[in-house]
Every structure is written in structure tokens, then in C-alpha cells.
Design an enzyme around this catalytic site. Structure first.
Site, mmCIF file in Angstrom:
data_model
loop_
_atom_site.group_PDB
_atom_site.id
_atom_site.type_symbol
_atom_site.label_atom_id
_atom_site.label_comp_id
_atom_site.label_asym_id
_atom_site.label_seq_id
_atom_site.Cartn_x
_atom_site.Cartn_y
_atom_site.Cartn_z
ATOM 1 N N ILE A 385 0.815 -1.218 0.000
ATOM 2 C CA ILE A 385 0.000 0.000 0.000
ATOM 3 C C ILE A 385 0.842 1.259 0.000
ATOM 4 C CG2 ILE A 385 -2.100 -0.942 1.034
ATOM 5 C CD1 ILE A 385 -1.059 -0.002 3.748
ATOM 6 N N GLY A 386 2.128 1.119 0.162
ATOM 7 C CA GLY A 386 2.939 2.329 0.160
ATOM 8 C C GLY A 386 4.404 1.987 0.285
ATOM 9 N N GLY A 388 7.761 2.898 2.410
ATOM 10 C CA GLY A 388 8.312 3.571 3.589
ATOM 11 C C GLY A 388 9.788 3.827 3.355
ATOM 12 N N GLU A 389 10.363 4.481 4.330
ATOM 13 C CA GLU A 389 11.785 4.810 4.279
ATOM 14 C C GLU A 389 12.656 3.557 4.154
ATOM 15 O OE1 GLU A 389 12.479 8.094 6.088
ATOM 16 O OE2 GLU A 389 14.588 8.041 5.523
ATOM 17 N N PHE A 390 12.203 2.458 4.774
ATOM 18 C CA PHE A 390 13.057 1.271 4.865
ATOM 19 C C PHE A 390 12.613 0.124 3.978
ATOM 20 C CE2 PHE A 390 13.434 3.558 8.830
ATOM 21 C CZ PHE A 390 14.805 3.635 8.972
ATOM 22 N N GLY A 391 11.425 0.231 3.409
ATOM 23 C CA GLY A 391 10.927 -0.862 2.577
ATOM 24 C C GLY A 391 9.443 -0.680 2.337
ATOM 25 N N VAL A 393 5.392 -0.859 2.549
ATOM 26 C CA VAL A 393 4.360 -0.908 3.585
ATOM 27 C C VAL A 393 3.201 -1.711 2.970
ATOM 28 C CG1 VAL A 393 2.827 0.415 5.087
ATOM 29 C CG2 VAL A 393 5.048 1.355 4.442
ATOM 30 N N LYS A 410 4.944 -2.973 8.007
ATOM 31 C CA LYS A 410 6.096 -2.247 7.444
ATOM 32 C C LYS A 410 7.235 -3.229 7.370
ATOM 33 C CE LYS A 410 5.341 2.465 8.910
ATOM 34 N NZ LYS A 410 5.960 3.639 9.484
ATOM 35 N N ASP A 503 7.603 15.977 14.066
ATOM 36 C CA ASP A 503 7.220 15.921 12.653
ATOM 37 C C ASP A 503 5.710 15.751 12.531
ATOM 38 O OD1 ASP A 503 7.444 15.929 9.941
ATOM 39 O OD2 ASP A 503 8.448 13.989 9.769
HETATM 40 P P1 AMP Z 1 5.337 5.583 6.509
HETATM 41 O O1 AMP Z 1 6.591 4.893 6.182
HETATM 42 O O2 AMP Z 1 4.906 5.362 7.934
HETATM 43 O O3 AMP Z 1 5.307 7.035 6.137
HETATM 44 O O4 AMP Z 1 4.195 4.860 5.616
HETATM 45 C C1 AMP Z 1 4.142 5.019 4.215
HETATM 46 C C2 AMP Z 1 2.689 5.007 3.759
HETATM 47 O O5 AMP Z 1 2.105 3.749 4.048
HETATM 48 C C3 AMP Z 1 1.816 6.037 4.473
HETATM 49 O O6 AMP Z 1 1.848 7.277 3.858
HETATM 50 C C4 AMP Z 1 0.456 5.401 4.385
HETATM 51 O O7 AMP Z 1 -0.147 5.694 3.153
HETATM 52 C C5 AMP Z 1 0.763 3.918 4.448
HETATM 53 N N1 AMP Z 1 0.604 3.427 5.836
HETATM 54 C C6 AMP Z 1 1.524 3.433 6.814
HETATM 55 N N2 AMP Z 1 1.018 2.914 7.940
HETATM 56 C C7 AMP Z 1 -0.252 2.566 7.666
HETATM 57 C C8 AMP Z 1 -1.320 1.978 8.438
HETATM 58 N N3 AMP Z 1 -1.154 1.665 9.721
HETATM 59 N N4 AMP Z 1 -2.489 1.767 7.831
HETATM 60 C C9 AMP Z 1 -2.652 2.110 6.522
HETATM 61 N N5 AMP Z 1 -1.708 2.673 5.771
HETATM 62 C C10 AMP Z 1 -0.511 2.892 6.322
#
Ligand code: AMP
Length: 740
Positions: A385-386, A388-391, A393, A410, A503
């Protein structure tokens, strides 16, 4: 009848009963295609109910109810009303039926409570706060069940309001026995309503199940009995006033005492060590307790293996900022909520303080202490779904006690260095210390197999900034205020835990399917966070400039007061549906303007009270800014008295006639104008609809916008605001400019 002989009824007539009566013509909406009918056949789409007399017209099901509106809504109740259908199908027995798919069975009540009812109004109670429900009101009559199509309905989507904040304060434990905990609390003091009753509910720390674990009382104290010995319980209280139930108070934790032979240890009656048996036993127990305490006191913070057979070793002490302290309000023998061996929930109570995982020599130790290890076999990954900085999500399922629950996962990229692994897991060590409805909840971590994962609750609507941009103009102001209230409440909790976020921004807030906002992103060392928003400071760290208080930018003074500044920016982001703070200005321009005293203008349609709150958060002097606690209170008041949200902020930049307002009358073409209000996406619509000159623009109406295919209310408002400002300037300044 002629010649006293029986004649068959002709086509188009019928005779229902034997006797001397005549054949009757078919009633309206029916036909008699045959001879000798005992009843006429209804036309297609018309019906005769079994109890309808045969001489009655055939009838139809009613059309949908009309003008379905919300007559009342608060945090748990919705009252809907409507007008009868325009067509009742030729009958007078219309009844209504309500359907709500998301309403939990048994918990939600309806009045009228019958399956169908005659009233054009229904009260639905027992709903969850800040939750969106779709209600369908079906109109039915005596022939609805005969029609081979579903009944017609009107539907409406309603979001309940934020819970009236519980003003129950000072909840405290007054006595603990082996199977009993007594608590007391203060009555709400900021509430004009009389409290009808209080509810106390409790649960075992590792087994959050409230069923059958609550009691009602009108007193300001209660004793919970029948508890298990040496077990840690969480307790909450809420109050019911005539406006319904308030929110639950924060949880306080307490561990019950233990029967030792004939003695038990607890803090009953002023926290005395009580003995049921004789004095010798008392001396022995006291000696044991003193020895145990001394040992524990001398142990280092990394005491991860508190002997579970003697849990009082762990329970009697509390960590603050990485040091061992006696619990503030209890002498050492008292079991407090903090149990350093508990791998899962390591704290909720506001008396807890956040421990910086960086104070641990071994980062793995912090992870072990604050996050539960989950076996990888319990995790199923369903979709990415997305990033992240490390890999990646991902969305997926976590199997817990035989039940699959939705989670976000994550992952740490394969081949990451040890340093990245530690940084990645730091977020879990931080998140694992928090438990609050507006802070993202950590389920646990997978560290014993690859890939390393952090498992958190799943937030269906993703990050707040993207969610708002995708839903521009779709929420009521009170819903936006409810979201802000949630964010402020999560931040209040974090600040009470002495955690400074650094942040806070809409991109770091997640939204679930119920529109509940939760603080997320407790990323690694803050210096290198916010890769996209951060600007390097002179010392090399990165700071999300647009969200950061001036003193934090200038000399890295990050405090809860600088988080409050960011909260002001989040308020602005929310009220402007995800607009970028300071638009396309450069970071340097932002810093310079703030220094000169410039502040963001009120977003369109922003209530004055909320804009005032933003300005308060943006006080240059940090001690002049409100606390999160006071922000929550302010937002609560606004939600409780929605009239206070009616007054819309007017400010200089919104006033097209102020001296320094930009000249709106000299756009050379529609495209330039649309660009200036960031609505260029509709250029095609304007051209297709023949609005190709500014002369045409100036006469636009909302109806025309809809006809042009511009239907989003937020966008309509933005465009019409601009048109009206132009009209105002033309009226005052004349029409040289684009009109020539
Ligand atoms: P982050 O690395 O925490 O910034 O996560 C990257 C992206 O993943 C976020 O911008 C969200 O779109 C998605 N994401 C992270 N955590 C969640 C979560 N608990 N539920 C749904 N989407 C998430």
C-alpha cells in the site's frame, strides 16, 4: 338477469360473489380479458393485496420517502425525519422500515422499535462517536411484497459527532486487596449537565475484554470485586449526562495483591502491608519485601528478566526517562502498572513517561521490552500500500487467537545494514510505549525471521493529507473539527508522556474507516526524518520547515510547544483539505516571512474560532502558545456548541477590497484566472461550455458550474469566491482590466 337465466359476465366485467348482483366493470388499473371472471386482473405493475376488496382499484408500492433529513445528531444518537412518498401507489397503508448495515446488532436501538412503523421520524441511539453511517428509509405498503422489485428508499449518510469529552479527572486507586480494587474520581467540573450515572469498566492488561466487566454507580467511588490475585487490571470511568455518555477517562492500571499463605500484600487502607496471621509472619514478609526492593533498586534499567515468580520485583518500581524511580503516588510495596517484563503493553496511564530507546545500549533490548515478538507464520501479506523509508508498507492479516485482524505491515528491505535495522525497529520501540485511541497502535514486531516487520493496526483511509485532497469539500466543518480533536487528543497524550514528535503534519496522521485520526510516524532519529519535506539545517539535520516552530528551526528547541506550532499547521491543512502550507513558497521565504510576523491566512470557510486557535498555536513566544490539553478543551467546546463554528473567519487576504488585496480584474484569459486559483483542471469544462472570456466568467452562477460538470462543492465555492471577489472589485474600482 334477462329472462331469469344466468348470463356469463362479459369481458371487462367481473362478479365476485354468487347472487343476484350485476356484473361490475373492472376497477381502475385492472382489466377483464376473459368472460365470467370473479375478479379482474391487475395491469402490469399494479397489484391487489389479499385483503383488498375486489372492487378496489389495483394499487402500486409507494415511491421513496422524500426530504430525508437529519433532525438531530450527537455522538451516539441520530434522529431522521422525512415526508411521505410523493406517490402512495393509490393506497393509505404506507409504512416505513429503516436499514443500517453498519449498526451493530443489539447495541443500536431504534425508536419506533417495530420492524415497520407509520411515523415519519426515527431515533437511532447507541451509535459510535465520529462514525459514518448510511441509513436507508424504505417506504412499503400492502402490495410491496407482491412487486418483484425491492422497495423504494431514500438514504442519507450521517457522521456522528465526537464524543463529549469526559471531564472526569483525578481518577485514583484508593485501595487494593487480593481480589478487589477500589477507585475514586472527581465529578466533571466543566460540565453544566448533571451526571445521571457513572460507568466503571475494567479489563485484564493482556486480555482486553470488557464484557461483563462493568458496573454503574451514582457515587464518586467504586469497588471492583471478584478479581484475580496478582493480576494487572486497567480501569476506566465515564459519566452519563442527559446528552449521553462522555468518553472514557484514561486507563489507570493496578495489580491486585497476593495471598501469601495467610497474608496478602496490597495497599489496602492507606497502603499498609496487612497481615492476617501473626506478627512473625509480618516481620518475615516485611524483611523479604525490603530485600527484594533493595535488589531491584540496584538492578540496572535493562532488567528484562524480572523473575516472573516474584513479580512484585517488577511491579513495585517505575521507570522514568530511563531511570528507576519509585512510583510517585505509591510507596514501594505498592504494585503500579509498570511491569518491565510485560512484553506487550508497556503503559497507558498518563503517569508513565516515554523512554527514549536511544538510551539503551543495545537497541534490541528496547525492542524486546516495548514490542511483542510475533511469529511470521501469523502474518499474511495481501497488498503493497505504500513505500516507507526502509521498505514496502503492506496491508495484511494477523492471526490472533484464531481470528484474522487487518494490519499494516512495514517491512525492512532485504540486505539492510545493521544500522538501518536498528533505526527501523526504533519506531516500534517508541510506538510500543503508547496506547491511546488517537495514536497508532503497535501489534508487535517480527525480528526472528526475515523480512523484519513492524505490525500496526490498519488504517483504511491512509494518510490524512492524501485522504483530504481526495475528498475536497466533502465534510461538514464539525467533522473536520472532530478530526482535529482526535489529533489534538493523541498529541495531548504524547506530550503528557513527555514525547516530542517533531514531525507532526497531516502526512503523518492516519485515518481509519470511521474517520478516526491517529498520530503515526515515530520515525527513527528525528534528525534525518521527513526525507521529502526536510531541509538541511546549518548543522546538517533535516527539518520539515513549513511545519516547524521558529525556535526549533533556529536553535533546535524542540518541545511540546513546538509540536503545538505544528498542530496549528495541521489545523490549517485540515481546514483547507490538504492544501500545502505556504503553497509553493521556498523554505527560505517561509522562514523569512514567519520571522517578519506573517502567518498563513484563514482557509476558505474556516470558522473564526478555529483560525484563532491556529494563530494561538503560531505565537512567536512559545510559552504563549496553548497546551495540547487546552487545544482539546477548545475543540470540545466548539463541537459541543456547533453554533460557535458558524462564524466564518474573514481576513485581509480574503477581503478583495482591502488595500493590499491583489488586483483580480486584470486576468487576460480564463486559463490565467483558473491557474491563479489552482483550478486549471477545469479549463476544458469552461471551454466546452462556451465560457471562454472573462466577461462570461464574471456572470457565472453555481448552477452553471454544475452544468459545466464542476460538481464538487469545495471547488464550486473556490471558484465562486473568486468570481464574487472580482465582481466586488469591479463594482468599486470600475471595469478597466479584463473587461475591455
Ligand atoms: P510511513 O513509512 O509510515 O510514512 O508509511 C508510508 C505510507 O504507508 C503512508 O503514507 C500510508 O499511506 C501507508 N501506511 C503506513 N502505515 C499505515 C497503516 N497503519 N495503515 C494504513 N496505511 C498505512
Amino acid at each position: 338477469m334477462e329472462k331469469q337465466t344466468c348470463n356469463v359476465c362479459q369481458q371487462g366485467t367481473y362478479k365476485a360473489e354468487t347472487g343476484d348482483g350485476p356484473c361490475l366493470p373492472c376497477p381502475p388499473f385492472s382489466q377483464g380479458p376473459d368472460y365470467g371472471l370473479t375478479e379482474c386482473r391487475c395491469n402490469a405493475g399494479y397489484f391487489r393485496a389479499p385483503t383488498d376488496p375486489k372492487n378496489m382499484s389495483c394499487t402500486q408500492p409507494p415511491s421513496a420517502p422524500v426530504n430525508l433529513t437529519v433532525s438531530f445528531v450527537d455522538q451516539s444518537t441520530v434522529i431522521l425525519s422525512w415526508l411521505p412518498p410523493e406517490s402512495q401507489g393509490g393506497r393509505i397503508d404506507t409504512v416505513y422500515r429503516i436499514r443500517c448495515d453498519a449498526c451493530s446488532l443489539g447495541l443500536v436501538q431504534y425508536n419506533p422499535s417495530t420492524e415497520t412503523f407509520n411515523e415519519t421520524r426515527v431515533t437511532i441511539s447507541g451509535l459510535n462517536a465520529v462514525t459514518t453511517y448510511r441509513f436507508q428509509i424504505f417506504a412499503e405498503n400492502g402490495v410491496s411484497h407482491m412487486a418483484m422489485r425491492p422497495a423504494e428508499f431514500a438514504d442519507i449518510v450521517v457522521t456522528t459527532e465526537a464524543s463529549v469529552a469526559s471531564s472526569i479527572t483525578n481518577i485514583r486507586v484508593t485501595s487494593v486487596k487480593s481480589t478487589e480494587i477500589s477507585i475514586a474520581w472527581d465529578a466533571p467540573n466543566d460540565d453544566e449537565d448533571l451526571v445521571e450515572t457513572y460507568e466503571v469498566r475494567w479489563f485484564k492488561r493482556n486480555d482486553i475484554d470488557y464484557s461483563n466487566n462493568s458496573l454503574l454507580t451514582s457515587d464518586l467511588s467504586a469497588t471492583i470485586t471478584g478479581l484475580q490475585q496478582r493480576t494487572e487490571y486497567g480501569v476506566q470511568v465515564r459519566a452519563k449526562t442527559q446528552r449521553g455518555w462522555g468518553a472514557y477517562s484514561p486507563v489507570i492500571f493496578k495489580t491486585t495483591g497476593q495471598v501469601l499463605n495467610t497474608a496478602y500484600i496490597g495497599d489496602e487502607e492507606g497502603l499498609r502491608l496487612q497481615l492476617v496471621a501473626g506478627g512473625i509472619v509480618a516481620v518475615v514478609v516485611i524483611l523479604v519485601a525490603v530485600i527484594v526492593l533493595t535488589v531491584v533498586f540496584l538492578r540496572s534499567r535493562s532488567n528484562d528478566e524480572c523473575n516472573k515468580k516474584q513479580p512484585s520485583d517488577c511491579d513495585t518500581l517505575e521507570y522514568r526517562n530511563g531511570e528507576v524511580h519509585h512510583s510517585l503516588d505509591n510507596p514501594p510495596i505498592v504494585a503500579t502498572h509498570t511491569n518491565v517484563t510485560t512484553p506487550l503493553f508497556t503503559g497507558i496511564s498518563a503517569s508513565r513517561t516515554y523512554i527514549d530507546p536511544h538510551t539503551y545500549e543495545d537497541p534490541n533490548q528496547a525492542v524486546r521490552e516495548f514490542a511483542r515478538e510475533i511469529d511470521a507464520s501469523c502474518i499474511t501479506i495481501e497488498a503493497i500500500i505504500g513505500g516507507g523509508e526502509f521498505g514496502d508498507v503492506c496491508r495484511g492479516k494477523l492471526k490472533m487467537n484464531g481470528v484474522d485482524i487487518d494490519v499494516a505491515i512495514k517491512t525492512l528491505k532485504a540486505g539492510s545494514l545493521e544500522k538501518s535495522r536498528n533505526d527501523f525497529l526504533t519506531e516500534a520501540s517508541i510506538m510500543g510505549q503508547f496506547e491511546h485511541p488517537n495514536v497508532i497502535f503497535l501489534q508487535g514486531v517480527v525480528t526472528k525471521s526475515n523480512p523484519v516487520m513492524i505490525i500496526t493496526e490498519y488504517m483504511e483511509n491512509g494518510s490524512l493529507d492524501t485522504f483530504l485532497r481526495a475528498n475536497d469539500g466533502k465534510f461538514q466543518v464539525i467533522q473536520l473539527t472532530g478530526m482535529l480533536r482526535g489529533i489534538a487528543s493523541g498529541m495531548q497524550y504524547l506530550s503528557e508522556m513527555n514525547y516530542v514528535h517533531r514531525d507532526l503534519a497531516a502526512r503523518n496522521v492516519l485515518v481509519n474507516s470511521q474517520l478516526v485520526c491517529k498520530i503515526a510516524d515515530f520515525g527513527l532519529s528525528r534528525e534525518i526524518e521527513s526525507a521529502t519535506e526536510g531541509a538541511y539545517t546549518t548543522r546538517g539535520g533535516k527539518i520539515p520547515v513549513r511545519w516547524t516552530a521558529p525556535e526549533a528551526i533556529a536553535f533546535r528547541k524542540f518541545t511540546s510547544a513546538s509540536d503545538v506550532w505544528s498542530m496549528g499547521i495541521v489545523c490549517w491543512e485540515v481546514m483547507s483539505y490538504g492544501e500545502r502550507p505556504y503553497w509553493n513558497w521556498s523554505n527560505q521565504d517561509v522562514i523569512k516571512s514567519i520571522e517578519k510576523g506573517y502567518r498563513l491566512p484563514a482557509p476558505m470557510d474556516c470558522p473564526e474560532a478555529i483560525y484563532q486557535l491556529m494563530l494561538d498555536c503560531w505565537q512567536k513566544e512559545r510559552t504563549h502558545r496553548p497546551t495540547f490539553q487546552s487545544i482539546v478543551k477548545t475543540l470540545d467546546k466548539l463541537i459541543r456548541v456547533p453554533d460557535t463554528l458558524r462564524k466564518i473567519a474573514q481576513n485581509r487576504t480574503n477581503n478583495p477590497l482591502s488595500a493590499d488585496a491583489p488586483d483580480l480584474t486584470n486576468f487576460s484569459c480564463v486559463e490565467e484566472w483558473l491557474n491563479s486559483i489552482k483550478m486549471a483542471r477545469y479549463l476544458e469544462n469552461f471551454h466546452a461550455g462556451g465560457i471562454t472570456t472573462m466577461d462570461a466568467v464574471i456572470n457565472l452562477t453555481v448552477k452553471e458550474l454544475t452544468e459545466l460538470g464542476i460538481t464538487l462543492v469545495g471547488h464550486q465555492k473556490k471558484i465562486m469566491n473568486s468570481v464574487q471577489s472580482m465582481r466586488a472589485q469591479i463594482r468599486v474600482n470600475g471595469s478597466e482590466g479584463f473587461l475591455v
